[in-house]
Design an enzyme around this catalytic site. Structure first.
Site, PDB file in Angstrom:
ATOM      1  N   MET A  10       0.838  -1.211   0.000  1.00  0.00           N
ATOM      2  CA  MET A  10       0.000   0.000   0.000  1.00  0.00           C
ATOM      3  C   MET A  10       0.870   1.258   0.000  1.00  0.00           C
ATOM      4  SD  MET A  10      -2.649  -1.471   2.839  1.00  0.00           S
ATOM      5  CE  MET A  10      -1.323  -2.265   3.754  1.00  0.00           C
ATOM      6  N   GLN A  52     -11.017   2.966   0.398  1.00  0.00           N
ATOM      7  CA  GLN A  52     -10.716   4.324   0.851  1.00  0.00           C
ATOM      8  C   GLN A  52     -11.644   5.333   0.188  1.00  0.00           C
ATOM      9  OE1 GLN A  52      -6.584   4.800  -0.185  1.00  0.00           O
ATOM     10  NE2 GLN A  52      -5.824   3.915   1.717  1.00  0.00           N
ATOM     11  N   THR A  83       2.220   1.474   5.815  1.00  0.00           N
ATOM     12  CA  THR A  83       1.469   2.585   5.248  1.00  0.00           C
ATOM     13  C   THR A  83       1.021   3.481   6.386  1.00  0.00           C
ATOM     14  OG1 THR A  83      -0.632   3.186   4.178  1.00  0.00           O
ATOM     15  CG2 THR A  83      -0.557   1.072   5.263  1.00  0.00           C
ATOM     16  N   ASN A  84       0.896   4.775   6.131  1.00  0.00           N
ATOM     17  CA  ASN A  84       0.376   5.697   7.135  1.00  0.00           C
ATOM     18  C   ASN A  84      -1.150   5.724   7.147  1.00  0.00           C
ATOM     19  OD1 ASN A  84       2.695   7.586   8.376  1.00  0.00           O
ATOM     20  ND2 ASN A  84       3.228   7.142   6.245  1.00  0.00           N
ATOM     21  N   THR A  85      -1.751   5.896   5.966  1.00  0.00           N
ATOM     22  CA  THR A  85      -3.194   6.106   5.876  1.00  0.00           C
ATOM     23  C   THR A  85      -3.991   4.991   6.530  1.00  0.00           C
ATOM     24  OG1 THR A  85      -2.975   7.393   3.834  1.00  0.00           O
ATOM     25  CG2 THR A  85      -5.127   6.417   4.283  1.00  0.00           C
ATOM     26  N   CYS A 196       3.333   9.965   4.413  1.00  0.00           N
ATOM     27  CA  CYS A 196       2.886   8.942   3.476  1.00  0.00           C
ATOM     28  C   CYS A 196       4.154   8.201   3.086  1.00  0.00           C
ATOM     29  CB  CYS A 196       2.214   9.559   2.252  1.00  0.00           C
ATOM     30  SG  CYS A 196       1.850   8.360   0.957  1.00  0.00           S
ATOM     31  N   THR A 197       4.120   6.890   3.097  1.00  0.00           N
ATOM     32  CA  THR A 197       5.360   6.130   2.915  1.00  0.00           C
ATOM     33  C   THR A 197       5.956   6.267   1.528  1.00  0.00           C
ATOM     34  OG1 THR A 197       4.011   4.136   2.495  1.00  0.00           O
ATOM     35  CG2 THR A 197       4.878   4.448   4.728  1.00  0.00           C
ATOM     36  N   GLU A 198       5.201   6.850   0.574  1.00  0.00           N
ATOM     37  CA  GLU A 198       5.763   7.077  -0.763  1.00  0.00           C
ATOM     38  C   GLU A 198       6.478   8.428  -0.908  1.00  0.00           C
ATOM     39  OE1 GLU A 198       3.277   3.783  -1.032  1.00  0.00           O
ATOM     40  OE2 GLU A 198       2.556   5.784  -0.521  1.00  0.00           O
TER      41      GLU A 198
END
Length: 229
Positions: A10, A52, A83-85, A196-198
């Protein structure tokens, strides 16, 4: 060495970061040919993203809880949600298993406090920037949070979903993120949380003057250290 259970995918782009960092930290600590013991359950992000956008958080929580149970059954000693979200449904994951859960916002808050910083800019998906599940953790740790204005939040969210989750890196998007962070600095932010991990794929320490807290790196490092405790 404990076995790390990773719930990833994710997106897959940032899950790669977790795997690389975790193994790098373990090797740095132990030397030789040592690497981490870990299990990875990588979900189909399309299914999660649809939940989501439609607000079906309970359904997404059930999907991730199932992944958590599978990892525990497979021998994981603790869990890391990459993932953060989706920490919005952390409670569903934690209640599904009996092994510890390493929360990304708690790990990030510890790092920010260790740096002596009390006010930060938070970038992430619209869910992370606008809702309380993430900001409340920072607030409980005495950290004030500045989020971008509505237009800038849309820009950040659009770049995450439209580019970064697909591995697309654009210089113009980096410039936009740097400008947004600089606005927050003018309002008193003394650090920037890449929530956000991206985002760490796009922006790093060399791009802005504020200290950068890359949540993917922090979370992965904490996971590796926890495995070695």
């Amino acid at each position: 060495m404990k076995t790390i259970g990773l719930i990833g995918g994710m997106s897959a782009e940032s899950t790669v970061t977790y795997y690389k960092v975790i193994n790098s930290v373990v090797n740095q600590k132990l030397g030789g040919f040592h690497s981490a013991k870990c299990l990875l359950y990588s979900v189909d992000f399309d299914e999660i993203e649809r939940c989501q956008m439609s607000g079906e958080w309970e359904k997404s929580g059930e999907i991730l809880a199932d992944a958590a149970r599978r990892l525990q059954k497979g021998g994981a000693d603790f869990l890391v949600l990459c993932t953060n979200t989706m920490h919005k449904v952390a409670h569903a994951i934690q209640s599904a298993v009996s092994i510890p859960f390493l929360h990304i916002a708690e790990a990030t808050a510890r790092r920010v406090k260790d740096a002596g910083i009390g006010k930060v800019c938070l970038l992430g998906t619209a869910f992370t920037m606008e809702e309380g599940f993430y900001k409340d953790v920072l607030a409980r740790n005495g950290i004030d949070v500045i989020v971008p204005d509505a237009d800038d939040r849309k820009t950040v969210n659009d770049v995450i979903y439209g580019e970064l989750c697909h591995g697309v890196i654009k210089d113009e998007s980096r410039a936009k993120f740097v400008g947004i962070i600089n606005k927050a600095a003018a309002l008193g932010a003394r650090g920037a949380i890449l929530g956000c991990t991206e985002i760490g794929l796009l922006v790093g320490d060399g791009d802005i003057t504020l200290p950068v807290f890359d949540t993917a790196l922090i979370h992965a490092e904490e996971a590796a250290l926890a495995a070695l405790e």
